[in-house]
Design an enzyme around this catalytic site. Structure first.
Site, PDB file in Angstrom:
ATOM      1  N   ARG A   1       3.481  22.801 -12.913  1.00 60.73           N
ATOM      2  CA  ARG A   1       4.356  22.792 -11.735  1.00 60.73           C
ATOM      3  C   ARG A   1       3.803  21.877 -10.642  1.00 60.73           C
ATOM      4  O   ARG A   1       3.962  22.131  -9.449  1.00 60.73           O
ATOM      5  CB  ARG A   1       4.573  24.207 -11.173  1.00 60.73           C
ATOM      6  CG  ARG A   1       5.111  25.199 -12.174  1.00 60.73           C
ATOM      7  CD  ARG A   1       6.481  24.806 -12.715  1.00 60.73           C
ATOM      8  NE  ARG A   1       6.915  25.796 -13.699  1.00 60.73           N
ATOM      9  CZ  ARG A   1       6.676  25.704 -15.011  1.00 60.73           C
ATOM     10  NH1 ARG A   1       6.024  24.653 -15.485  1.00 60.73           N
ATOM     11  NH2 ARG A   1       7.096  26.624 -15.847  1.00 60.73           N
TER      12      ARG A   1
ATOM     13  N   SER B   1      12.386  31.366 -10.788  1.00 61.41           N
ATOM     14  CA  SER B   1      11.031  31.872 -10.596  1.00 61.41           C
ATOM     15  C   SER B   1      10.539  31.529  -9.198  1.00 61.41           C
ATOM     16  O   SER B   1      10.376  30.356  -8.868  1.00 61.41           O
ATOM     17  CB  SER B   1      10.091  31.285 -11.649  1.00 61.41           C
ATOM     18  OG  SER B   1      10.463  31.698 -12.935  1.00 61.41           O
TER      19      SER B   1
ATOM     20  N   GLU C   1       6.439  29.117  -5.975  1.00 61.01           N
ATOM     21  CA  GLU C   1       6.926  27.921  -6.660  1.00 61.01           C
ATOM     22  C   GLU C   1       8.036  27.261  -5.862  1.00 61.01           C
ATOM     23  O   GLU C   1       8.242  26.059  -5.943  1.00 61.01           O
ATOM     24  CB  GLU C   1       7.430  28.322  -8.063  1.00 61.01           C
ATOM     25  CG  GLU C   1       7.841  27.163  -8.940  1.00 61.01           C
ATOM     26  CD  GLU C   1       8.114  27.610 -10.363  1.00 61.01           C
ATOM     27  OE1 GLU C   1       9.018  27.030 -10.978  1.00 61.01           O
ATOM     28  OE2 GLU C   1       7.425  28.519 -10.861  1.00 61.01           O
TER      29      GLU C   1
END
Length: 337
Positions: free
Chosen positions: A163, A235, A333
């Site tokens: 990520r 998420s 995130e």
């Protein structure tokens, strides 16, 4: 083509469905459009609002939001097994996956049903079920805000990680991604070793591209809420990567704790944030109009009418509970503005 909006309600442009406003929003197609937008000078505050699927507005945005809308997919090279494509930033990511599957091209099928645009994929290095966008991305095209030039960055220089990318750090606020170049393959390369993927694929008759895509879509729909029904950004938290000694200590205390290798880091391990949140007692937790989703603890949801600030308060509470229970920090995130 450039389209401008002023004092625009962002409720329908972010998947959380929070009702903040932006002073100015500009849709663009090309690097020339961007050059025209910045011709009068660089605004004090600006950012890219792509599909609005990985962002949380906690207040009105007193700046300029740039939204890519070009949706072309161009064949660059067909070299037998490998097919290289140029994908413009405004292409819906899942439309690209469907396009590839329909043509028998392997490489991004495990990334089915991830919301958002192709131009956002390298920023977050989106990933799911053992696959990341960086597996397919070969180059990223961008517009340099400071110079007005078009630039191309090879994947090797994008600093891709879990990520992570250079676009979240060194190049943040300096470039606007206009297209990506990806490489796909005709030779079958199924990746079924993550979660329930293999079982779901076998239930559909085996590892064909279409079966894998259908299996991934079914798994995601069973676990994740539809943003059109329940506001969310997928998420909200990243799976934490910890020292191997920390992982070993936790595994000894919690033998059923999921544990994964950290790619490229032999002395570290990746934990499952969803499991940590669940075991911290927060799965299904609700405060007013916001909550932790009852089927997937990684997901925070807006039941209707919540502000971004209320979502953020809940996120901090989740982080605190995990910290107190396990001594582990879980990072967000989602991009918080």
């Amino acid at each position: 083509m450039i389209r401008e909006f002023h004092h625009i309600d962002l409720r329908d442009r972010n998947s959380f469905g929070v009702a903040q406003h932006a002073r100015r929003l500009v849709e663009f197609e090309t690097a020339d459009d961007l050059r025209a937008i910045f011709a009068a000078g660089v605004p004090d505050r600006w950012t890219v609002l792509s599909g609005g699927n990985n962002i949380l507005f906690t207040q009105d945005y007193d700046g300029v939001l740039l939204t890519p809308v070009a949706r072309g997919i161009e064949l660059l090279a067909d070299e037998g097994d490998e097919v290289r494509l140029r994908v413009e930033a405004g292409v819906e990511w899942d439309d690209l996956v469907a396009w590839a599957v329909e043509r028998g091209l392997w490489g991004i099928e495990n990334l089915s049903l991830i919301p958002g645009k192709a131009g956002a994929a390298p920023v977050q290095n989106i990933g799911a079920y053992g696959c990341e966008a960086s597996d397919a991305i070969r180059r990223v095209e961008m517009f340099c805000v400071g110079t007005g030039n078009r630039l191309t960055l090879d994947a090797a220089h994008c600093a891709f990680g879990y990520r992570e990318s250079v676009f979240k750090h060194e190049l943040r606020g300096k470039v606007v991604i206009t297209a990506i170049e990806i490489a796909l393959h005709r030779t079958p390369r199924p990746r079924l070793g993550y979660g329930d993927v293999e079982r779901e694929v076998e239930a559909r008759g085996g590892a064909t591209l279409r079966n894998i895509r259908e299996a991934i879509c079914a798994i995601r729909r069973a676990k994740l809420p539809d943003p059109k029904v329940l506001g969310n950004a997928g998420s909200f938290f990243k799976n934490p990567v910890v020292e191997q000694a920390v992982a070993d200590r936790l595994r000894a205390e919690f033998p059923d704790m999921p544990l994964y290798p950290a790619a490229g880091q032999a002395d570290r391990a990746k934990l499952a944030a969803g499991w940590l949140i669940d075991r911290a007692g927060m799965k299904g937790y609700r405060e007013g109009s916001v909550g932790v989703h009852e089927r997937q603890a990684l997901v925070l949801v807006n039941f209707g009418g919540a502000t971004g600030g209320e979502v953020l308060v809940l996120a901090r509470k989740v982080q605190q509970r995990v910290r107190e229970r396990f001594g582990v920090e879980i990072d967000t995130e989602v991009n918080i503005l």
